[in-house]
Write an enzyme that holds these catalytic residues in place. Sequence first.
Site, PDB file in Angstrom:
ATOM      1  N   LYS A  15       4.869   8.973  -3.451  1.00  0.00           N
ATOM      2  CA  LYS A  15       4.126   8.386  -2.177  1.00  0.00           C
ATOM      3  C   LYS A  15       4.576   9.489  -1.014  1.00  0.00           C
ATOM      4  CE  LYS A  15       3.020   4.225  -3.881  1.00  0.00           C
ATOM      5  NZ  LYS A  15       3.202   2.370  -3.831  1.00  0.00           N
ATOM      6  N   LYS A  95       3.269  -4.913 -11.785  1.00  0.00           N
ATOM      7  CA  LYS A  95       3.608  -4.532 -11.652  1.00  0.00           C
ATOM      8  C   LYS A  95       5.636  -4.549 -11.900  1.00  0.00           C
ATOM      9  CE  LYS A  95       2.811  -0.639  -8.784  1.00  0.00           C
ATOM     10  NZ  LYS A  95       2.325  -0.480  -7.574  1.00  0.00           N
ATOM     11  N   ARG A 174     -10.374   4.763  -0.681  1.00  0.00           N
ATOM     12  CA  ARG A 174      -9.715   5.604  -1.525  1.00  0.00           C
ATOM     13  C   ARG A 174     -10.813   6.477  -2.082  1.00  0.00           C
ATOM     14  NH1 ARG A 174      -5.341   3.087  -6.066  1.00  0.00           N
ATOM     15  NH2 ARG A 174      -3.965   3.965  -4.367  1.00  0.00           N
ATOM     16  N   GLU A 231      -0.991   9.947  -3.095  1.00  0.00           N
ATOM     17  CA  GLU A 231      -0.567   9.728  -4.454  1.00  0.00           C
ATOM     18  C   GLU A 231      -0.829  10.089  -5.420  1.00  0.00           C
ATOM     19  OE1 GLU A 231      -0.357   5.315  -5.999  1.00  0.00           O
ATOM     20  OE2 GLU A 231      -0.525   4.565  -3.700  1.00  0.00           O
ATOM     21  N   LYS A 263       3.178  -0.518   0.576  1.00  0.00           N
ATOM     22  CA  LYS A 263       2.090  -0.915   1.187  1.00  0.00           C
ATOM     23  C   LYS A 263       2.363  -2.823   1.337  1.00  0.00           C
ATOM     24  CE  LYS A 263      -1.669   2.062  -0.059  1.00  0.00           C
ATOM     25  NZ  LYS A 263      -1.189   2.507  -1.254  1.00  0.00           N
TER      26      LYS A 263
END
Length: 396
Positions: A15, A95, A174, A231, A263
């Site tokens: 990132k 995740k 995005r 990213e 984030k």
Amino acid sequence: DKGGASQEFLRSTTKFWVRPDHVSAVKYMVSRELPVFLQKTSTGRSDAQLVNSVYLDNASLELYHGRLDKTPGAIALRLRWYGTGEPELVFVERKTHRDSWTGEVSVKERFTITPDEVPDLLNGKFPRLKKIEEMRAKGRPEKEIADWDLLVTEICQAINSKQLIPTMRSQYMRTAFQIPFDATVRISLDTNLTMVYERDEGVENRDRWYRDPSVQIPGTEITRFPHAVLEVKLEIADGNTKPQWVDDMLNSGMCMDVHKFSKFIHGCAVLMQDDVRAVPYWVDDPSLKASIEESGGGALLLEDSDRLDANKAYGQLLPYGEIAQARRATVQHQQTGELDPLSFGVVQGGGGGPSYEDLLNDDYDCCYDSCINPGSPDLITPSQKMEPKQFFANER
């Protein structure tokens, strides 16, 4: 559409921050190599899409501190939906962090549910067995059903045992770049990034699982991030290497590598100061000062704060080896003038640079009226050269 089947992604993600007046140039550089992935919207197709992600955590912010510490096996759980207005389909995503030295890779897994099924998921009443019967009736393979069942069971157990509730939201526009049916290199650019404290009265009382979009958000419960986030995602497979054009773009001086930026972590650190025991190193970056102070997070910036700097508490967050050497070399080049300095000044409104809205070249239909405040004063932070100690944030 997998009809609720679980999905798993193995990839390497790096990132970067991109200041607003570099967004258009970065978009151009990427679009020369990768086509824009057109998103389906309510009005047709668009090159950008609104993304909402509601992250779950508990009273002690166990998941926040686990992700900050990069504890092996640390998880992040979120509810994600796309587009403006009320959600129509919700992605439940987990995740999991794995240390690369172990030979394992971090993984993201997810399955879909409808919005009216979210309360059951959060309250331990998700109709898992009924869903399995529906999948069998549709002829889904038993392996697919077993994988889905395992993921759903583990997520439900985590929510119940850890007493997780909606805590923090990230919201942004995005733009994705990818060759169709080829996930070798995927790049996304997130603009208009905001983080929102999600535990309003309705969420606390379990009346809703996300904030009421018709109610204005207090200034201390929302923070507007001053940079875009780039990213670079590389598919994990034998023989895959980063293309040269990606290195050229990242070395252009317009992308600032921010090791392990999150984030979720940033939002919690800024908006939940009384609940966090440690904060990420990047909060010390001068370019974030104005946005942190505007959200009432000035205590994070105090030199004598009792709160720990993540670099001092968690040494594993710091880059090391060849990566660290490359970054130090980049900083040295910048100081000698061989590359443009990474001057991350914040320029908004009439301050002389384009705003996020201008850079998007699209109407930004935010879920919240207060997401972008057109009445806020113009703000210009002087450009600063990034010194090595500042770049690595070893000192607060």
